[in-house]
Design a protein around this motif. Structure first.
Motif, short mmCIF file in Angstrom:
data_model
loop_
_atom_site.label_atom_id
_atom_site.label_comp_id
_atom_site.label_asym_id
_atom_site.label_seq_id
_atom_site.Cartn_x
_atom_site.Cartn_y
_atom_site.Cartn_z
N ASN A 117 10.81 6.92 2.91
CA ASN A 117 10.95 6.55 1.50
C ASN A 117 9.69 5.92 0.90
O ASN A 117 9.31 6.22 -0.22
CB ASN A 117 12.13 5.58 1.34
CG ASN A 117 12.46 5.30 -0.11
OD1 ASN A 117 12.64 6.22 -0.90
ND2 ASN A 117 12.53 4.03 -0.46
N SER A 118 9.05 5.00 1.64
CA SER A 118 7.91 4.26 1.11
C SER A 118 6.61 5.03 1.34
O SER A 118 6.53 5.86 2.24
CB SER A 118 7.83 2.89 1.76
OG SER A 118 9.00 2.15 1.55
N GLN A 206 5.80 10.42 2.97
CA GLN A 206 6.80 10.05 1.97
C GLN A 206 7.55 11.30 1.51
O GLN A 206 7.01 12.40 1.47
CB GLN A 206 6.12 9.37 0.79
CG GLN A 206 7.09 8.72 -0.20
CD GLN A 206 6.35 7.98 -1.30
OE1 GLN A 206 5.20 8.28 -1.59
NE2 GLN A 206 7.01 7.01 -1.92
#
Length: 317
Positions: A117-118, A206
């Motif tokens: 996600n990051s 990501q």
């Protein structure tokens, strides 16, 4: 009229002897880099640009079709936990497991393609050292780590199930539950190792990074070349002085839903001994006990669940 999602795998078999390889994408439905890369490699195979000459390669472009259709991490739960055949399936992911686990068991090597996600650089999760212990016995350390070094990334993380298991043991008051809860920590790679094979999870970047599908494609091609499945030069392993090797060593739980991080942490952020990581609901600071690296911080975790992991820098691989 809606239809129940079906499961799909595609196998290419060469004329020569070789390993049985399985390559998967979209275990989590919002992680599509692997799916895109698999589609690209299959197009090369179908056009004749590429050929499997030894062994076999099975592609699973979308391991969790319900989650993929929703564009979300899970269909009804996280497929990459408690991954075992279920005689009495309770949810969609149990039904996936009843199809997927026998498929994995019929192969020798698994490459499971994910994203995160990051923002951050790609990394690969590797398994344990060779051992005969009760938690995760294993005998393919050399082959697994040799494959990890040719995937095209420089960052390597080990120790997942060992560290998760230590957290479970600390968390549980009733030891009779221990085996059941430890099984919750088993996902695709851990299950593959129980069948006598070896496996890697590659986190390609990501979710929305346009470079992530290229990372996945390169890893597939390097895997096939390294294992001799395609007629291509064997890729050179990454030099040891370029590798960042991390061993997961601690898991810290939330004690209360209101426990909070002191700042927005991302995986691979460095922490120094004594640095404040967060605060408990009563204001007590949570300090790093040693220098390390934060992994998988989860600000939305519930009480008595994993909040964040710590890893130490390792010089050995």
């Amino acid at each position: 009229m809606s239809r129940a999602p079906h499961f799909r795998s595609i196998q290419y078999t060469g004329q020569g002897p070789g390993p049985r390889v399985v390559i998967m994408g979209a275990v989590h439905g919002n992680e599509t880099a692997g799916t895109q890369a698999i589609g690209r490699v299959m197009a090369q195979l179908d056009s004749g640009e590429l050929a499997i000459v030894n062994g076999s390669v099975t592609f699973v472009p979308v391991a969790n079709p319900l989650a993929y259709a929703k564009g979300e991490r899970a269909g009804e739960r996280n497929l990459n936990r408690s991954l075992f055949p279920k005689p009495h399936p309770q949810d969609f992911e149990d039904r996936v497991a009843n199809w997927l686990c026998p498929l994995l068991a019929a192969h020798d090597v698994l490459l499971d393609l994910h994203s995160f996600n990051s923002p951050g650089e790609p990394f690969v999760m590797v398994g344990p050292r060779d051992n005969d212990g009760p938690l995760e016995p294993f005998r393919h350390e050399r082959e697994e780590r040799a494959l990890a070094r040719v995937l095209g990334v420089r960052r390597f993380v080990d120790g997942w199930l060992r560290t998760y298991g230590a957290g479970v043991q600390r968390r549980l008051r009733d030891d009779a539950q221990l085996d059941t809860v430890l099984r919750y920590g088993v996902g695709t790679t851990e299950f593959m190792r129980t069948t006598g094979g070896y496996a890697l999870t590659l986190e390609c970047g990501q979710h929305d990074d346009p470079r992530a599908p290229d990372v996945a494609w390169r890893a597939i091609m390097n895997t096939l070349a390294h294992l001799g499945c395609i007629d291509a030069p064997r890729p050179e392993p990454i030099a040891r002085d370029r590798m960042e090797i991390l061993s997961m060593c601690e898991v810290h739980d939330k004690a209360d839903d209101a426990d909070a991080f002191s700042r927005p942490w991302s995986s691979f952020d460095r922490v120094r001994q004594g640095e404040e990581i967060g605060r408990r609901a009563d204001g007590t600071p949570v300090l790093a006990e040693t220098d390390g690296v934060i992994l998988f911080p989860d600000s939305g975790a519930k009480a008595n669940h994993e909040w964040y992991y710590l890893a130490r820098v390792n010089s050995e691989f």
